[in-house]
Design an enzyme around this catalytic site. Sequence first.
Site, PDB file in Angstrom:
ATOM      1  N   CYS A   1      88.631  17.379 -36.943  1.00 49.80           N
ATOM      2  CA  CYS A   1      88.272  17.572 -38.339  1.00 49.80           C
ATOM      3  C   CYS A   1      87.037  18.409 -38.266  1.00 49.80           C
ATOM      4  CB  CYS A   1      87.603  16.056 -38.570  1.00 49.80           C
ATOM      5  SG  CYS A   1      88.734  14.793 -38.608  1.00 49.80           S
TER       6      CYS A   1
ATOM      7  N   ARG B   1      90.582  22.933 -37.240  1.00 47.76           N
ATOM      8  CA  ARG B   1      90.030  21.872 -36.578  1.00 47.76           C
ATOM      9  C   ARG B   1      90.902  20.436 -37.064  1.00 47.76           C
ATOM     10  NH1 ARG B   1      85.433  22.182 -34.115  1.00 47.76           N
ATOM     11  NH2 ARG B   1      85.194  20.027 -34.207  1.00 47.76           N
TER      12      ARG B   1
ATOM     13  N   TRP C   1      91.871  15.454 -39.327  1.00 51.55           N
ATOM     14  CA  TRP C   1      92.974  15.373 -38.503  1.00 51.55           C
ATOM     15  C   TRP C   1      92.922  13.842 -38.149  1.00 51.55           C
ATOM     16  CZ3 TRP C   1      93.900  13.805 -33.401  1.00 51.55           C
ATOM     17  CH2 TRP C   1      95.135  14.132 -32.756  1.00 51.55           C
TER      18      TRP C   1
ATOM     19  N   ASN D   1      83.201  13.784 -38.283  1.00 51.81           N
ATOM     20  CA  ASN D   1      84.053  14.277 -37.137  1.00 51.81           C
ATOM     21  C   ASN D   1      83.699  13.595 -36.174  1.00 51.81           C
ATOM     22  OD1 ASN D   1      85.417  15.844 -35.348  1.00 51.81           O
ATOM     23  ND2 ASN D   1      83.860  17.346 -35.127  1.00 51.81           N
ATOM     24  N   GLY D   2      84.762  12.793 -35.413  1.00 51.96           N
ATOM     25  CA  GLY D   2      84.650  12.050 -34.151  1.00 51.96           C
ATOM     26  C   GLY D   2      85.264  10.650 -34.379  1.00 51.96           C
TER      27      GLY D   2
ATOM     28  N   GLU E   1     102.969  27.269 -19.318  1.00 47.90           N
ATOM     29  CA  GLU E   1     102.517  27.807 -20.463  1.00 47.90           C
ATOM     30  C   GLU E   1     103.763  28.379 -21.425  1.00 47.90           C
ATOM     31  OE1 GLU E   1      99.764  27.453 -21.717  1.00 47.90           O
ATOM     32  OE2 GLU E   1      99.623  29.220 -23.190  1.00 47.90           O
TER      33      GLU E   1
ATOM     34  N   LYS F   1     103.977  27.134 -25.310  1.00 47.77           N
ATOM     35  CA  LYS F   1     103.843  27.713 -26.477  1.00 47.77           C
ATOM     36  C   LYS F   1     105.198  27.615 -27.367  1.00 47.77           C
ATOM     37  CE  LYS F   1     100.721  29.051 -26.520  1.00 47.77           C
ATOM     38  NZ  LYS F   1      99.645  28.455 -25.965  1.00 47.77           N
TER      39      LYS F   1
ATOM     40  N   GLU G   1     105.130  23.896 -28.710  1.00 49.18           N
ATOM     41  CA  GLU G   1     104.043  23.411 -29.781  1.00 49.18           C
ATOM     42  C   GLU G   1     104.178  24.096 -31.010  1.00 49.18           C
ATOM     43  OE1 GLU G   1     100.009  24.197 -28.363  1.00 49.18           O
ATOM     44  OE2 GLU G   1     100.628  26.136 -27.726  1.00 49.18           O
TER      45      GLU G   1
ATOM     46  N   HIS H   1     117.137  18.016  -8.859  1.00 48.99           N
ATOM     47  CA  HIS H   1     116.931  16.593  -8.688  1.00 48.99           C
ATOM     48  C   HIS H   1     116.883  15.764  -9.893  1.00 48.99           C
ATOM     49  CE1 HIS H   1     116.210  17.238  -4.506  1.00 48.99           C
ATOM     50  NE2 HIS H   1     115.259  18.162  -4.907  1.00 48.99           N
TER      51      HIS H   1
ATOM     52  N   LYS I   1      93.131  22.402 -32.972  1.00 52.48           N
ATOM     53  CA  LYS I   1      92.681  23.143 -31.912  1.00 52.48           C
ATOM     54  C   LYS I   1      91.738  22.880 -31.046  1.00 52.48           C
ATOM     55  CE  LYS I   1      92.007  28.324 -30.797  1.00 52.48           C
ATOM     56  NZ  LYS I   1      92.932  28.138 -29.942  1.00 52.48           N
TER      57      LYS I   1
HETATM   58  C1  G6P Z   1      94.239  21.762 -27.662  1.00 55.25           C
HETATM   59  C2  G6P Z   1      94.542  23.123 -28.164  1.00 55.25           C
HETATM   60  C3  G6P Z   1      95.052  23.941 -26.780  1.00 55.25           C
HETATM   61  C4  G6P Z   1      94.206  23.923 -25.571  1.00 55.25           C
HETATM   62  C5  G6P Z   1      93.628  22.489 -25.395  1.00 55.25           C
HETATM   63  C6  G6P Z   1      92.490  22.589 -24.684  1.00 55.25           C
HETATM   64  O1  G6P Z   1      95.346  21.122 -27.350  1.00 55.25           O
HETATM   65  O2  G6P Z   1      95.631  23.390 -28.945  1.00 55.25           O
HETATM   66  O3  G6P Z   1      95.616  25.438 -27.117  1.00 55.25           O
HETATM   67  O4  G6P Z   1      94.532  24.671 -24.648  1.00 55.25           O
HETATM   68  O5  G6P Z   1      93.269  21.801 -26.646  1.00 55.25           O
HETATM   69  O6  G6P Z   1      91.559  23.086 -25.320  1.00 55.25           O
HETATM   70  P1  G6P Z   1      89.961  23.814 -24.807  1.00 55.25           P
HETATM   71  O7  G6P Z   1      89.334  24.014 -25.828  1.00 55.25           O
HETATM   72  O8  G6P Z   1      89.412  22.649 -23.603  1.00 55.25           O
HETATM   73  O9  G6P Z   1      90.627  25.002 -23.955  1.00 55.25           O
END
Ligand code: G6P
Length: 608
Positions: A2, A27, A75, A101-102, A481, A485, A488, A504, A603
């Site tokens: 948020c 956010r 969010w 926010n929280g 990773e 990508k 997501e 396995h 994010k």
């Molecule tokens: C969210 C973001 C990711 C990020 C993760 C950790 O899930 O979408 O891209 O890797 O948080 O965030 P940070 O800000 O701690 O790297």
Amino acid sequence: MCGIVGYVGESQAAPILLEGLAKLEYRGYDSAGIAVYDGVQVYMKKAMGRLKVLSELTHDGELMPGTIGIGHTRWATHGAPSDTNAHPHFNKDESIVVVHNGIIENYLKLKKRLTEKGYEFVSETDTEVIAHLLDYYYKGDPLEAITKVMHRMEGSYALGILFSDHPAELYAVRKDSPLIVGHTKDGSIIASDVPAVLRYTRDVVFIQNEEIVRLTKENMEFYNIDEEPIKKETTHIEWDVNAAEKGGYEHFMLKEMYEQPKAILDTFSPRIKDGQIVIEELGMSDEEIKSIKKIMIVACGSAYHVGMTAKYVYEGLARIPVEVDLASEFRYRDPIIEEGTLLLIISQSGETADSLAALREAQEKGARVLGIVNVVGSSIAREADNVMYTWAGPEIAVATTKAYTAQLIAQYLLAMKFAHVRGLLDDMGLAGMIEDLKKLPAQVEMLLNNKNRIQRFANRYLGAKDIFFIGRGIDHAISLEGSLKMKEISYVHSEAYAAGEMKHGTISLIEEGTLVTAVLTQEALYKKMISNMVEVRTRGAFVMSVTNVDNTEAERASDYVIYIPKTNKYFTNSLAIIPLQLFGYYVAVGRGCDVDKPRNLAKSVTVE
Ligand code: G6P
């Protein structure tokens, strides 16, 4: 998650709020709302969906007169996304209005008490409790009511609050959720993050836990939870405003991928001086570096994947044992932290709730914590014993690319430094690695410029149901990773597997035409990887491999090969990840997904 904004001053508030929210949409973006006060009436408008729905409803704010207001982009945590659950929230006679926010952890208990006292709730949110609780304690002094409410609330919050009988005052409060405030040319502004205020001011104050601000057109007064005035320092933000704009690219993600060469350069170059690695922020003498017995790396999401790669780099180069943990696991597993442990928290935002909690847990247990953080002045940056910044600049796309890349570089630098100080890397070895590091920006750029080929390949897989990513050692970490990508942003199910583990279980999922992306950048493991690729290929898989330019052997076991230039074996992640980022990106674009704002994600994850 948020985002909140607030403004009080001479200008019309609504357009400023909407513009600020647009910068905070990363956010959270399932609904948005603003409340504006013209001294007579508090106008409130909330709308489910993206911010543009709210902008259209309010004619870009023109329909909402008033020079003081608060706004929110949501969010959802408590209660589904809906107009009703969207913020702001009112008290019963609509004289107090709140954005939050929280998460208020004890909201059910508080809601029960308030209901017993006759308060009625219209939403399912935890935030509405705050509005009613403020109402309950409010006797004409906003500060007094706010501090009373703070004593009752458990959890995390950044709040923007208006009291209609104080028409020239905006209140803001923070505990464990980010909040900044600043002066504009004709008023004061609050926001969850810097990009929302950059157009109006570069001088901001970072609000700390349990601090309250009273903002008026001319003033910002700061208080602690005991209502005592406190002094705060202003931080000047150096960022380029354009860094938070798309600048001609179709998506922030593409732009940020293209900023990776710069992020690499900016992260390593200030730390290489006269052929030596100098990391002053580390705050450790050579003797202390020599006495490190163990490194623990704690992070979430992509930052965790950086940790997975770093494990191989620290162990391989500096022979220091490494444990890597997901922050959400670490914080509850009563971790054993022995003397001589250096604990690294890796975080782009510096605000991730689990990573922050893990940091505190580690510090309580006596660990020395080094934060590897991108956002200057963020909570993790402030609370860590030492902080090493990654200089990736502001990252807007939810799926991280350049911040991940910069985090990797920070790990290489630390590992090289440790290996050198501990006598495991001689001057020549170090010089060779530095040379390879310096080549990375141009090599990354070259891989990015190959994007059309990857786009063509991606277009063949727009209908894929499952994609597997396999690798061994560092290549397994890259696969994790690459797979993240893909899933997501494109919503195609994908899984990363340590190649040797396929047999396995996962190999039973391979059917005719299943795409398997094999990463093989570690020479010592080529043969093993090729066996695994043959295993899936004979069961019908289509194998796309990412390998070093000299490994033409890979073609024998692949249907499609992407080559990366030669680099040090510990740096291959920085190159191999580029085609995988592009692959995920183009599958998502081809499928018509909202690349920068994938569904259900945010994010900055400031809730547990
Ligand atoms: C969210 C973001 C990711 C990020 C993760 C950790 O899930 O979408 O891209 O890797 O948080 O965030 P940070 O800000 O701690 O790297």
